[in-house]
Design a protein around this motif. Sequence first.
Motif, PDB file in Angstrom:
ATOM      1  N   LEU A  13      10.912 -21.446  36.363  1.00  0.00           N
ATOM      2  CA  LEU A  13      11.782 -22.745  36.285  1.00  0.00           C
ATOM      3  C   LEU A  13      12.318 -22.718  37.819  1.00  0.00           C
ATOM      4  O   LEU A  13      12.416 -23.865  38.465  1.00  0.00           O
ATOM      5  CB  LEU A  13      11.405 -22.479  35.382  1.00  0.00           C
ATOM      6  CG  LEU A  13      11.898 -24.622  35.034  1.00  0.00           C
ATOM      7  CD1 LEU A  13      11.107 -25.187  35.508  1.00  0.00           C
ATOM      8  CD2 LEU A  13      12.717 -25.038  33.615  1.00  0.00           C
ATOM      9  N   GLU A  14      13.724 -21.734  37.632  1.00  0.00           N
ATOM     10  CA  GLU A  14      14.221 -22.284  38.773  1.00  0.00           C
ATOM     11  C   GLU A  14      14.370 -22.308  40.226  1.00  0.00           C
ATOM     12  O   GLU A  14      14.191 -22.937  41.164  1.00  0.00           O
ATOM     13  CB  GLU A  14      15.308 -21.451  38.542  1.00  0.00           C
ATOM     14  CG  GLU A  14      16.668 -21.913  37.302  1.00  0.00           C
ATOM     15  CD  GLU A  14      17.679 -20.494  36.988  1.00  0.00           C
ATOM     16  OE1 GLU A  14      17.942 -19.759  38.384  1.00  0.00           O
ATOM     17  OE2 GLU A  14      17.960 -20.635  35.909  1.00  0.00           O
ATOM     18  N   LEU A  17      11.641 -25.144  41.165  1.00  0.00           N
ATOM     19  CA  LEU A  17      12.154 -26.500  41.399  1.00  0.00           C
ATOM     20  C   LEU A  17      12.716 -26.268  42.882  1.00  0.00           C
ATOM     21  O   LEU A  17      13.166 -27.603  43.285  1.00  0.00           O
ATOM     22  CB  LEU A  17      13.274 -26.823  40.063  1.00  0.00           C
ATOM     23  CG  LEU A  17      14.328 -27.577  39.648  1.00  0.00           C
ATOM     24  CD1 LEU A  17      13.967 -29.149  39.929  1.00  0.00           C
ATOM     25  CD2 LEU A  17      15.218 -27.664  38.822  1.00  0.00           C
ATOM     26  N   LEU A 172       9.415 -31.354  36.602  1.00  0.00           N
ATOM     27  CA  LEU A 172      10.233 -30.315  36.792  1.00  0.00           C
ATOM     28  C   LEU A 172      11.474 -30.311  36.365  1.00  0.00           C
ATOM     29  O   LEU A 172      12.175 -29.671  35.524  1.00  0.00           O
ATOM     30  CB  LEU A 172      10.068 -29.366  37.936  1.00  0.00           C
ATOM     31  CG  LEU A 172       9.302 -28.986  38.185  1.00  0.00           C
ATOM     32  CD1 LEU A 172       9.204 -28.053  39.478  1.00  0.00           C
ATOM     33  CD2 LEU A 172       8.258 -27.565  37.632  1.00  0.00           C
ATOM     34  N   GLY A 173      12.375 -30.881  36.213  1.00  0.00           N
ATOM     35  CA  GLY A 173      13.608 -31.673  35.671  1.00  0.00           C
ATOM     36  C   GLY A 173      13.751 -31.975  34.396  1.00  0.00           C
ATOM     37  O   GLY A 173      14.839 -31.740  33.827  1.00  0.00           O
ATOM     38  N   VAL A 175      11.567 -30.882  32.329  1.00  0.00           N
ATOM     39  CA  VAL A 175      10.956 -29.666  31.364  1.00  0.00           C
ATOM     40  C   VAL A 175      11.797 -29.136  30.911  1.00  0.00           C
ATOM     41  O   VAL A 175      12.581 -29.011  29.488  1.00  0.00           O
ATOM     42  CB  VAL A 175      10.430 -28.908  32.701  1.00  0.00           C
ATOM     43  CG1 VAL A 175      10.664 -26.844  31.517  1.00  0.00           C
ATOM     44  CG2 VAL A 175       9.311 -29.467  33.118  1.00  0.00           C
ATOM     45  N   PRO A 176      13.280 -29.117  31.219  1.00  0.00           N
ATOM     46  CA  PRO A 176      14.713 -28.090  30.563  1.00  0.00           C
ATOM     47  C   PRO A 176      15.269 -29.236  29.411  1.00  0.00           C
ATOM     48  O   PRO A 176      15.875 -28.615  27.765  1.00  0.00           O
ATOM     49  CB  PRO A 176      15.371 -27.761  31.403  1.00  0.00           C
ATOM     50  CG  PRO A 176      14.756 -27.714  32.425  1.00  0.00           C
ATOM     51  CD  PRO A 176      13.854 -28.683  32.996  1.00  0.00           C
ATOM     52  N   ARG A 177      15.362 -29.791  30.340  1.00  0.00           N
ATOM     53  CA  ARG A 177      15.717 -31.276  28.850  1.00  0.00           C
ATOM     54  C   ARG A 177      14.726 -31.774  27.935  1.00  0.00           C
ATOM     55  O   ARG A 177      15.324 -32.289  26.282  1.00  0.00           O
ATOM     56  CB  ARG A 177      15.363 -32.499  29.367  1.00  0.00           C
ATOM     57  CG  ARG A 177      16.856 -32.581  31.014  1.00  0.00           C
ATOM     58  CD  ARG A 177      18.226 -32.945  30.350  1.00  0.00           C
ATOM     59  NE  ARG A 177      18.759 -33.227  32.191  1.00  0.00           N
ATOM     60  CZ  ARG A 177      20.143 -32.876  31.420  1.00  0.00           C
ATOM     61  NH1 ARG A 177      20.643 -31.016  31.128  1.00  0.00           N
ATOM     62  NH2 ARG A 177      20.266 -32.549  32.905  1.00  0.00           N
ATOM     63  N   GLY A 179      13.579 -28.989  26.374  1.00  0.00           N
ATOM     64  CA  GLY A 179      13.841 -27.875  25.037  1.00  0.00           C
ATOM     65  C   GLY A 179      12.487 -26.865  25.232  1.00  0.00           C
ATOM     66  O   GLY A 179      12.276 -26.153  24.690  1.00  0.00           O
ATOM     67  N   LEU A 180      11.149 -27.362  26.024  1.00  0.00           N
ATOM     68  CA  LEU A 180      10.328 -26.185  26.818  1.00  0.00           C
ATOM     69  C   LEU A 180      10.578 -25.292  27.410  1.00  0.00           C
ATOM     70  O   LEU A 180      10.640 -25.151  28.502  1.00  0.00           O
ATOM     71  CB  LEU A 180       9.254 -26.589  28.199  1.00  0.00           C
ATOM     72  CG  LEU A 180       8.977 -28.208  27.361  1.00  0.00           C
ATOM     73  CD1 LEU A 180       8.032 -29.203  28.094  1.00  0.00           C
ATOM     74  CD2 LEU A 180       8.204 -28.032  25.764  1.00  0.00           C
ATOM     75  N   ARG A 181      11.174 -23.915  26.973  1.00  0.00           N
ATOM     76  CA  ARG A 181      11.822 -23.012  27.381  1.00  0.00           C
ATOM     77  C   ARG A 181      10.932 -21.861  26.271  1.00  0.00           C
ATOM     78  O   ARG A 181       9.766 -22.230  25.957  1.00  0.00           O
ATOM     79  CB  ARG A 181      12.831 -22.375  27.145  1.00  0.00           C
ATOM     80  CG  ARG A 181      14.327 -23.571  27.215  1.00  0.00           C
ATOM     81  CD  ARG A 181      15.488 -23.368  26.360  1.00  0.00           C
ATOM     82  NE  ARG A 181      16.227 -24.149  26.443  1.00  0.00           N
ATOM     83  CZ  ARG A 181      16.687 -24.477  28.159  1.00  0.00           C
ATOM     84  NH1 ARG A 181      16.789 -23.953  29.080  1.00  0.00           N
ATOM     85  NH2 ARG A 181      18.682 -25.704  28.295  1.00  0.00           N
TER      86      ARG A 181
END
Length: 187
Positions: A13-14, A17, A172-173, A175-177, A179-181
Motif C-alpha cells: 500500500l505504501e 501510494l 489510496l489515501g 484506504v487506511p482510514r 480500516g482496510l488492512r
Amino acid sequence: ALHAGIAWPTGILESTLAATYAATVISGLVGLYLTRTIPVQLARVGEEVIYERIPALRSQLGQQAEEVVMQAVTTAGTTTLADFYSDRLFGFFRRGRGLNYFFRPTTALRRGLMAEMQHLRRYLSEAELTACERLFAFVRRKDDLDFHRARQGLLKVWLFLHIGLTYALVALGIVPRLGLRPHRDED
C-alpha cells in the motif's frame, strides 16, 4: 518531510501510494508546462478552433479542395493540377498526421507540399494557376487545423491522465482510514 522524516515505503500500500503520488506530481508539473506553452503556440497560429469541430472542418476543407481542382480541370481542359492533387494532396486532405505529429508537430510536410506546388506552377494553365493559389491557402489551413488538433489533443490526454492519477491517489489515501488492512489469521 521535516516532521515525519523521509522513509522509503516498505509495504504494498505504501509503495503504491508513493508511486501514485510521484506520478501525480510529475503529471502536474508536465501539465503546468503544457498549459503555459500550448496556448501561446495556438495563439501564434491565428484563428481559435474548437477541438470537437476540427474533424468536420478538415472534411469540409478536403471537399472544397477537390471542388477547386475539378473546376480547374473543367475550365482549363488539362489535368496537370489534378494529377498532382491525386498523387500528393488527396491523402494530405483526407488523413490525419499520425502519432509523431501528435507529440511533436512540425511544418515540414506543409513546406514540402508548398515547394512542390511552387515548382509545378510553371506547367499550369491560367485556370490551374488560380486553383493552385487557392490550394496554397487550403494546405495552410489544413496544416493549422492539424496543429490545433495535435496541441489541443495533447492537453486533453494530459488532463484525463492527471485526473485519473488524482482519483487513484485520493482512493489510496482513503484506504487506511477505512480500516482496510490485510487480515491475519491467528493460529
